[in-house]
Scaffold this motif. Structure first.
Motif, mmCIF file in Angstrom:
data_model
loop_
_atom_site.group_PDB
_atom_site.id
_atom_site.type_symbol
_atom_site.label_atom_id
_atom_site.label_comp_id
_atom_site.label_asym_id
_atom_site.label_seq_id
_atom_site.Cartn_x
_atom_site.Cartn_y
_atom_site.Cartn_z
ATOM 1 N N PRO A 133 0.801 -1.230 0.000
ATOM 2 C CA PRO A 133 0.000 0.000 0.000
ATOM 3 C C PRO A 133 0.834 1.281 0.000
ATOM 4 N N ALA A 134 1.970 1.277 0.686
ATOM 5 C CA ALA A 134 2.801 2.480 0.771
ATOM 6 C C ALA A 134 3.390 2.875 -0.583
ATOM 7 N N GLN A 135 3.389 1.958 -1.545
ATOM 8 C CA GLN A 135 3.936 2.233 -2.868
ATOM 9 C C GLN A 135 2.903 2.858 -3.809
ATOM 10 N N LEU A 136 1.689 3.052 -3.318
ATOM 11 C CA LEU A 136 0.601 3.565 -4.141
ATOM 12 C C LEU A 136 0.365 5.046 -3.896
ATOM 13 N N SER A 137 -0.188 5.710 -4.894
ATOM 14 C CA SER A 137 -0.601 7.099 -4.727
ATOM 15 C C SER A 137 -1.881 7.141 -3.892
ATOM 16 N N LYS A 138 -2.261 8.341 -3.463
ATOM 17 C CA LYS A 138 -3.493 8.494 -2.691
ATOM 18 C C LYS A 138 -4.708 8.024 -3.488
#
Length: 210
Positions: A133-138
Motif C-alpha cells: 500500500p505504501a507504494q501507491l498514490s493516494k
C-alpha cells in the motif's frame, strides 16, 4: 432498503445527537451533509453498525439490527456492509491483493482471489495487486479501499468524506466511480460529507442541522 427511524446517540449528557429519518434503496444513492459538529461521522458509524444507537431503529434489508446480539451484529456487518473510510487503513506488510481480501478473512469466508482480481480490473488497479500500500498514490489507495469494501458483495456501501482533499475534476470522478461500482454490485450507497459540491450528483440527500 435501509430505514433509520428516529436514531439517537449519546456520548454523554452534553453530547447527544438526534437524527432525521433516513431511507435509502439501491436505486437512489443517498448523500448526507451538514456542518462540522452535526454528527455526520457518528451517523455513519451508526448506519455501519459500528455503534449501537441509544434510541430508534435501524433496519437493513428487513433485518432490525437492534435485535441482533453483539456477535451476530459483527457477522452481519462483515457480510452485508462495506465501509470506505476517509483515511485508508491498510495492513502495511500485506500486498494490495491481500488487503483487498482481508474482509473475507475476518468473516471467515473462503478467499475469493478471482473476485478480488475482477474488482481490481474494474477499478483499473489490477496491475498494482503485487505492490504494498505504501507504494501507491493516494488515488490508487482510494481505489483499493473501494475494492476492499466491495469484496464481500455488501448490501450497503458507506463512504466517509471521500472527496475532502480532491479538486473538482477528481471529485466528479470519485463520486461517479462510487455510484458505478455500487450499481454494478447492486449495493445501496450512502456518502457522508461536508462537501457541498456533491449535491449535484445526488437526487436523494439529507442535511443535518446544527
Amino acid at each position: 432498503m435501509l430505514q433509520a427511524i428516529q436514531l439517537q446517540f449519546a456520548y454523554n449528557p452534553q453530547a447527544t445527537f438526534s437524527y432525521p429519518d433516513i431511507h435509502c434503496s439501491q436505486e437512489t444513492p443517498l448523500l448526507i451533509t451538514g456542518k462540522s459538529g452535526t454528527g455526520k461521522t457518528t451517523l455513519l458509524h451508526l448506519l455501519g453498525c459500528l455503534l449501537r444507537p441509544s434510541g430508534g431503529r435501524l433496519i437493513i434489508d428487513g433485518t432490525d439490527t437492534g435485535l441482533l446480539p453483539s456477535g451476530k451484529l459483527d457477522r452481519f456487518r462483515g457480510k452485508h456492509i462495506g465501509i470506505i473510510y476517509q483515511s485508508a487503513h491498510f495492513m502495511s506488510a500485506l500486498s494490495v491483493l491481500d488487503n483487498v481480501l482481508l474482509p473475507r478473512f475476518f468473516t471467515r469466508a473462503t478467499p475469493d482471489t478471482d473476485k478480488a482480481k475482477q474488482l481490481a480490473a474494474r477499478l483499473q488497479i489490477d496491475h498494482l495487486l503485487h505492490k504494498l500500500p505504501a507504494q501507491l498514490s493516494k488515488g490508487e489507495q482510494q481505489r483499493v479501499s473501494i475494492a476492499r469494501a466491495l469484496i464481500n458483495n455488501p448490501q450497503l456501501l458507506l463512504a466517509d468524506e471521500p472527496t475532502s482533499s480532491l479538486d473538482d475534476d477528481n471529485t466528479d470522478r470519485v463520486i461517479q466511480l462510487l455510484q458505478e461500482q455500487a450499481a454494478l454490485s447492486r449495493a445501496m450507497l450512502i456518502v457522508v460529507s461536508h462537501d457541498a459540491r456533491l449535491k449535484q450528483h445526488f437526487s436523494n440527500s439529507v442535511f443535518l442541522e446544527g
